[in-house]
Design an enzyme around this catalytic site. Structure first.
Site, PDB file in Angstrom:
ATOM      1  N   PRO A   1       0.828  -1.209   0.000  1.00 22.42           N
ATOM      2  CA  PRO A   1       0.000   0.000   0.000  1.00 22.42           C
ATOM      3  C   PRO A   1       0.864   1.262   0.000  1.00 22.42           C
ATOM      4  CG  PRO A   1      -0.729  -1.552   1.684  1.00 22.42           C
ATOM      5  CD  PRO A   1       0.583  -2.052   1.161  1.00 22.42           C
ATOM      6  N   GLU A   2       0.447   2.246  -0.770  1.00 22.55           N
ATOM      7  CA  GLU A   2       1.174   3.516  -0.806  1.00 22.55           C
ATOM      8  C   GLU A   2       0.374   4.574  -0.046  1.00 22.55           C
ATOM      9  OE1 GLU A   2       3.200   4.425  -4.402  1.00 22.55           O
ATOM     10  OE2 GLU A   2       3.142   2.360  -5.107  1.00 22.55           O
TER      11      GLU A   2
ATOM     12  N   LYS B   1       3.102   6.686   5.190  1.00 23.54           N
ATOM     13  CA  LYS B   1       2.439   5.393   5.160  1.00 23.54           C
ATOM     14  C   LYS B   1       2.091   4.898   6.558  1.00 23.54           C
ATOM     15  CE  LYS B   1       5.298   3.972   1.304  1.00 23.54           C
ATOM     16  NZ  LYS B   1       6.068   2.834   0.789  1.00 23.54           N
TER      17      LYS B   1
ATOM     18  N   ASN C   1       6.409   2.210  -4.686  1.00 25.74           N
ATOM     19  CA  ASN C   1       7.009   1.760  -5.929  1.00 25.74           C
ATOM     20  C   ASN C   1       6.202   2.139  -7.176  1.00 25.74           C
ATOM     21  OD1 ASN C   1       9.282   0.579  -6.884  1.00 25.74           O
ATOM     22  ND2 ASN C   1       8.488  -1.510  -6.810  1.00 25.74           N
TER      23      ASN C   1
ATOM     24  N   ARG D   1      11.453  -3.698  -4.534  1.00 24.49           N
ATOM     25  CA  ARG D   1      12.767  -3.646  -5.161  1.00 24.49           C
ATOM     26  C   ARG D   1      12.699  -3.604  -6.675  1.00 24.49           C
ATOM     27  NH1 ARG D   1      16.418  -3.955  -1.378  1.00 24.49           N
ATOM     28  NH2 ARG D   1      15.939  -4.945   0.581  1.00 24.49           N
TER      29      ARG D   1
END
Ligand SMILES: [Zn+2]
Length: 258
Positions: free
Chosen positions: A2-3, A51, A163, A248
């Protein structure tokens, strides 16, 4: 993972369910807090900070949680039976609602006065009232040799981005994720775009950066490794880059981004 926009909306739903109401039950399924009982106290507010989620309870207590990889909250009417689950970490109930936190990566209870010890390191919050793009850009610039894709994910630079937005913002600005921060001409525009994209998505769950909500068409490059770039047709690339676990893999178009 989750962002910040997901966390922002989660905080708002928790605030609507809990704020101004007295807790009738608290159940913290973390050994350290197994005996903590918040029943009888009113919730003042629930807010997002990057977050992180902060639920402030009267008496100067803050319940600090973080969704990490797989966490989520569900809000159900007080009378509903919640199926037993080993994934439940925290339950906060009042006469009207019960808020159930599943697989939360962080659950801790601390004095509200000490919140800085858990969120004080964060950079400007992309969706916070104190959003400060110049300060975010200044923090990024402080490490000019660092790859911009990695620097953007560092929550000490700016808080809330993850990401997906990182990959999308770099595509839209034509910036290769491995370009050193010091060689990115307009960091203010970069962080400004991140803020606008997240702001545009925060009112609903689901992340769209292309303007098209149809499944499979919601992003420019994120999650699209090997598929043709929507602009030039070149296959989108993916590779490991620094970030929290699960963040990543970055995505980019080698032709549109340099
Ligand atoms: Zn392209």
């Amino acid at each position: 993972m989750p962002e910040g926009d997901t966390v922002w909306l989660t905080a708002r739903r928790l605030h609507e369910a809990l704020a101004g109401r007295v807790l009738t039950r608290s159940d913290v399924r973390v050994p350290r807090y197994a005996t903590t009982n918040l029943a009888g106290a009113a919730v003042a507010e629930a807010v997002a900070r990057g977050k992180h989620l902060l639920i402030r309870v009267e008496g100067g207590i803050t319940v600090h949680t973080h969704l990490r990889m797989d966490g989520s909250w569900r809000i159900r009417p007080a009378g509903d039976r919640i199926p037993p689950s080993h994934r439940i970490r925290l339950v906060l109930s009042n006469d009207t609602w019960q808020a159930v936190g599943y697989q939360l990566g962080i659950v801790e209870i601390l004095p509200t006065a000490r919140e800085a010890s858990v969120v004080g390191h964060l950079g400007p919050d992309l969706l916070g009232p104190d959003w400060d793009p110049a300060e975010a850009a200044r923090r990024l610039r402080a490490a000019p040799a660092r790859a911009v894709g990695e620097a953007l994910l560092d929550q000490r630079n700016l808080a809330g981005i993850g990401n997906l937005y990182k990959a999308e913002v770099l595509f839209l600005r034509g910036v290769d994720p491995w370009r050193p921060v010091g060689e990115v001409a307009d960091l203010d525009a970069l962080v400004g775009l991140a803020q606008r994209l997240m702001g545009a998505n925060k009112e609903r769950f689901g992340q769209v950066t292309t303007g098209v909500r149809r499944p499979g068409e919601q992003t420019w490059v994120y999650g699209r490794a090997g598929r043709p770039c929507r602009r030039c047709g070149t296959p989108v690339r993916s590779a490991d880059q620094g970030g929290e676990t699960g963040e990543r893999v970055t995505y980019w178009c080698p032709r549109c981004q340099s």
